[in-house]
Design an enzyme around this catalytic site. Structure first.
Site, PDB file in Angstrom:
ATOM      1  N   GLU A 151      -8.708   0.317  -2.764  1.00 32.18           N
ATOM      2  CA  GLU A 151      -9.455   0.280  -1.652  1.00 32.18           C
ATOM      3  C   GLU A 151     -10.325   1.427  -2.139  1.00 32.18           C
ATOM      4  O   GLU A 151      -9.906   2.469  -2.637  1.00 32.18           O
ATOM      5  CB  GLU A 151      -8.588   0.420  -0.452  1.00 32.18           C
ATOM      6  CG  GLU A 151      -7.966  -0.488  -0.131  1.00 32.18           C
ATOM      7  CD  GLU A 151      -7.155  -0.306   1.111  1.00 32.18           C
ATOM      8  OE1 GLU A 151      -7.502   0.645   1.916  1.00 32.18           O
ATOM      9  OE2 GLU A 151      -6.290  -0.847   1.237  1.00 32.18           O
ATOM     10  N   ARG A 154      -9.775   7.916  -1.324  1.00 27.17           N
ATOM     11  CA  ARG A 154     -10.598   8.369  -0.336  1.00 27.17           C
ATOM     12  C   ARG A 154     -11.217   9.547  -0.982  1.00 27.17           C
ATOM     13  O   ARG A 154     -11.222  10.220  -1.823  1.00 27.17           O
ATOM     14  CB  ARG A 154     -10.100   8.827   0.762  1.00 27.17           C
ATOM     15  CG  ARG A 154      -9.528   7.803   1.808  1.00 27.17           C
ATOM     16  CD  ARG A 154      -8.745   8.507   3.079  1.00 27.17           C
ATOM     17  NE  ARG A 154      -8.401   7.379   3.970  1.00 27.17           N
ATOM     18  CZ  ARG A 154      -9.442   6.858   4.894  1.00 27.17           C
ATOM     19  NH1 ARG A 154     -10.727   7.629   5.168  1.00 27.17           N
ATOM     20  NH2 ARG A 154      -9.392   5.939   5.885  1.00 27.17           N
ATOM     21  N   ARG A 196      -7.449  12.710   0.649  1.00 26.69           N
ATOM     22  CA  ARG A 196      -6.290  13.340   1.425  1.00 26.69           C
ATOM     23  C   ARG A 196      -4.962  12.589   1.112  1.00 26.69           C
ATOM     24  O   ARG A 196      -3.957  13.258   1.538  1.00 26.69           O
ATOM     25  CB  ARG A 196      -6.577  12.772   2.935  1.00 26.69           C
ATOM     26  CG  ARG A 196      -6.486  11.233   3.091  1.00 26.69           C
ATOM     27  CD  ARG A 196      -6.720  10.958   4.596  1.00 26.69           C
ATOM     28  NE  ARG A 196      -8.020  11.314   5.083  1.00 26.69           N
ATOM     29  CZ  ARG A 196      -8.334  10.555   6.521  1.00 26.69           C
ATOM     30  NH1 ARG A 196      -7.540  10.074   6.996  1.00 26.69           N
ATOM     31  NH2 ARG A 196      -9.538  10.886   6.862  1.00 26.69           N
ATOM     32  N   THR A 234      -8.315   3.404   8.256  1.00 28.67           N
ATOM     33  CA  THR A 234      -9.539   2.622   8.167  1.00 28.67           C
ATOM     34  C   THR A 234      -9.483   1.818   9.683  1.00 28.67           C
ATOM     35  O   THR A 234      -8.655   1.217   9.769  1.00 28.67           O
ATOM     36  CB  THR A 234      -9.376   1.655   6.991  1.00 28.67           C
ATOM     37  OG1 THR A 234      -9.155   2.192   5.822  1.00 28.67           O
ATOM     38  CG2 THR A 234     -10.694   0.993   6.674  1.00 28.67           C
ATOM     39  N   HIS A 279      -3.638  -4.704   7.699  1.00 28.68           N
ATOM     40  CA  HIS A 279      -3.780  -3.726   8.678  1.00 28.68           C
ATOM     41  C   HIS A 279      -2.982  -3.766   9.986  1.00 28.68           C
ATOM     42  O   HIS A 279      -3.077  -4.643  10.636  1.00 28.68           O
ATOM     43  CB  HIS A 279      -5.112  -3.475   9.022  1.00 28.68           C
ATOM     44  CG  HIS A 279      -5.658  -1.972   9.297  1.00 28.68           C
ATOM     45  ND1 HIS A 279      -5.307  -1.143  10.081  1.00 28.68           N
ATOM     46  CD2 HIS A 279      -6.121  -1.200   8.190  1.00 28.68           C
ATOM     47  CE1 HIS A 279      -5.574   0.099  10.012  1.00 28.68           C
ATOM     48  NE2 HIS A 279      -6.228   0.016   8.797  1.00 28.68           N
ATOM     49  N   GLU A 336     -10.891  -9.862   2.728  1.00 29.42           N
ATOM     50  CA  GLU A 336      -9.404  -9.473   3.509  1.00 29.42           C
ATOM     51  C   GLU A 336      -9.839  -9.304   5.011  1.00 29.42           C
ATOM     52  O   GLU A 336     -10.611  -8.279   5.197  1.00 29.42           O
ATOM     53  CB  GLU A 336      -8.950  -7.949   2.799  1.00 29.42           C
ATOM     54  CG  GLU A 336      -7.645  -7.698   3.547  1.00 29.42           C
ATOM     55  CD  GLU A 336      -7.036  -6.218   2.981  1.00 29.42           C
ATOM     56  OE1 GLU A 336      -7.347  -5.760   1.710  1.00 29.42           O
ATOM     57  OE2 GLU A 336      -6.436  -5.655   3.753  1.00 29.42           O
ATOM     58  N   HIS A 392       1.129   5.952   2.054  1.00 33.89           N
ATOM     59  CA  HIS A 392       1.781   6.928   2.875  1.00 33.89           C
ATOM     60  C   HIS A 392       2.467   7.627   2.020  1.00 33.89           C
ATOM     61  O   HIS A 392       3.136   8.900   2.590  1.00 33.89           O
ATOM     62  CB  HIS A 392       2.427   5.982   3.892  1.00 33.89           C
ATOM     63  CG  HIS A 392       1.736   5.547   4.871  1.00 33.89           C
ATOM     64  ND1 HIS A 392       0.975   6.274   5.823  1.00 33.89           N
ATOM     65  CD2 HIS A 392       1.036   4.229   4.966  1.00 33.89           C
ATOM     66  CE1 HIS A 392       0.322   5.427   6.473  1.00 33.89           C
ATOM     67  NE2 HIS A 392       0.461   4.318   6.109  1.00 33.89           N
ATOM     68  N   ASN A 409       0.875  -1.138  -0.014  1.00 33.86           N
ATOM     69  CA  ASN A 409      -0.104   0.043  -0.152  1.00 33.86           C
ATOM     70  C   ASN A 409       0.945   1.259  -0.032  1.00 33.86           C
ATOM     71  O   ASN A 409       1.724   1.444   0.850  1.00 33.86           O
ATOM     72  CB  ASN A 409      -0.808   0.012   1.342  1.00 33.86           C
ATOM     73  CG  ASN A 409      -1.782   1.227   1.480  1.00 33.86           C
ATOM     74  OD1 ASN A 409      -1.453   2.345   0.895  1.00 33.86           O
ATOM     75  ND2 ASN A 409      -3.178   0.951   1.586  1.00 33.86           N
ATOM     76  N   HIS A 448      -5.682   3.576  -1.647  1.00 34.80           N
ATOM     77  CA  HIS A 448      -7.206   3.873  -1.190  1.00 34.80           C
ATOM     78  C   HIS A 448      -7.440   5.182  -1.906  1.00 34.80           C
ATOM     79  O   HIS A 448      -6.728   6.122  -1.168  1.00 34.80           O
ATOM     80  CB  HIS A 448      -6.962   3.800   0.362  1.00 34.80           C
ATOM     81  CG  HIS A 448      -8.478   4.024   0.975  1.00 34.80           C
ATOM     82  ND1 HIS A 448      -8.563   3.852   2.137  1.00 34.80           N
ATOM     83  CD2 HIS A 448      -9.647   4.465   0.160  1.00 34.80           C
ATOM     84  CE1 HIS A 448     -10.042   4.142   2.650  1.00 34.80           C
ATOM     85  NE2 HIS A 448     -10.580   4.406   1.403  1.00 34.80           N
TER      86      HIS A 448
HETATM   87  N1  PXP Z   1      -5.711  -3.089   4.174  1.00 37.94           N
HETATM   88  C1  PXP Z   1      -6.766  -2.544   4.055  1.00 37.94           C
HETATM   89  C2  PXP Z   1      -8.247  -2.451   3.771  1.00 37.94           C
HETATM   90  C3  PXP Z   1      -6.428  -0.824   4.741  1.00 37.94           C
HETATM   91  O1  PXP Z   1      -7.362  -0.158   4.733  1.00 37.94           O
HETATM   92  C4  PXP Z   1      -5.090  -0.641   4.870  1.00 37.94           C
HETATM   93  C5  PXP Z   1      -4.628   0.687   5.357  1.00 37.94           C
HETATM   94  O2  PXP Z   1      -4.933   1.799   4.358  1.00 37.94           O
HETATM   95  C6  PXP Z   1      -4.146  -1.692   4.897  1.00 37.94           C
HETATM   96  C7  PXP Z   1      -4.309  -2.943   4.463  1.00 37.94           C
HETATM   97  C8  PXP Z   1      -2.503  -1.373   5.284  1.00 37.94           C
HETATM   98  O3  PXP Z   1      -2.442  -1.223   6.682  1.00 37.94           O
HETATM   99  P1  PXP Z   1      -1.049  -0.635   7.135  1.00 37.94           P
HETATM  100  O4  PXP Z   1      -0.768   0.574   6.252  1.00 37.94           O
HETATM  101  O5  PXP Z   1      -1.319  -0.498   8.726  1.00 37.94           O
HETATM  102  O6  PXP Z   1      -0.091  -1.834   6.873  1.00 37.94           O
END
Ligand code: PXP
Length: 237
Positions: A70, A45, A49, A101, A191, A151, A10, A7, A43
């Site tokens: 996402e 949004r 953001r 999330t 997550h 997931e 960030h 992901n 994601h």
């Molecule tokens: N899976 C989903 C559905 C998420 O919303 C997120 C956070 O955006 C992640 C995975 C990744 O989470 P993390 O950044 O805590 O590894």
């Protein structure tokens, strides 16, 4: 070997902090793929953001592995997904005030809405994953509404403050993974996963994919994408 979806939200967060154009999550995605990522997760949004539509469209053009978008289950997002055609849509709940999330979607409580949206996305050739809390009833509901993948939310496991709670959460995840496997659903987790807690999950060999953002991007800033991705991949054997 389980797959690793990275992901890159960030990276976009850092870009948006200055409102400019660097660092670019699209470049980060290319580096993550070169480092061995099996997929890229973003994601989009409602409040934009971090990830922007420009990122989504460029990533659609350049991602060589799998693009997992996402999004919240809204008409606006369904429109964008059908237009851009990511490989996978993951439906997540969205709250404006949250930092990230916080929960899984409530498939049981909104069965007809999910049925409808999944049918629409399937009609456009897009596979659908539902991000759910580790509840057997939510797994059953996801199967009923014809999701392709679940997931399972690993946040509470990852944030557990004591070993008892961690064990309880791990058991709940394991039970959901086994049920999803029996129901022939695709199985992902995500997550809060990092280089320490992920090894507690790899004993669950039915898990097909790990979606990880924060810990890998945080490490990549210090050691580079290649090493950060490679080190996570070696843990997913
Ligand atoms: N899976 C989903 C559905 C998420 O919303 C997120 C956070 O955006 C992640 C995975 C990744 O989470 P993390 O950044 O805590 O590894």
């Amino acid at each position: 070997m389980a797959k690793l979806g990275i992901n890159v939200d960030h990276v976009a967060t850092l870009r948006q902090a200055r409102g400019g154009n660097e660092p670019d999550p699209v470049t980060a995605a290319a580096l993550a793929e070169l480092g061995g990522a099996d997929g890229i997760v973003i994601h989009l949004r409602e409040d934009r953001r971090h990830i922007q539509e420009r990122d989504l469209r460029l990533l659609k053009a350049m991602v060589k592995t799998k693009l997992n978008m996402e999004m919240a289950a809204t008409d606006e997002m369904v429109h964008i997904a059908m237009d851009v055609q990511p490989d996978l849509v993951t439906l997540v709940p969205e709250q404006r005030a949250e930092l990230t999330t916080e929960n899984g979607v409530d498939v049981i409580g909104h069965k007809h809405d999910f049925e409808k949206i999944i049918k629409t996305l399937h009609g456009s050739g897009i596979s659908v994953s539902l991000f759910i809390d580790p509840s057997l009833d939510q797994v059953k509901a996801a199967h009923k509404v014809d999701a392709d993948t679940v997931e399972i939310h690993t946040g509470p496991f990852a944030n557990a403050q004591n070993p008892e709670f961690e064990r309880t959460e791990l058991d709940a995840i394991a039970n959901c993974v086994r049920l999803a496997y029996k129901l022939h659903l695709g199985i992902s987790v995500g997550h809060g996963l990092n280089y320490h807690n992920v090894t507690m999950l790899t004993q669950l060999t039915e898990i097909e994919e790990y979606n990880i953002g924060h810990s890998i991007i945080a490490r990549a800033i210090l050691v580079g994408f290649d090493r950060a991705v490679g080190e996570m991949k070696t843990l997913l054997v």
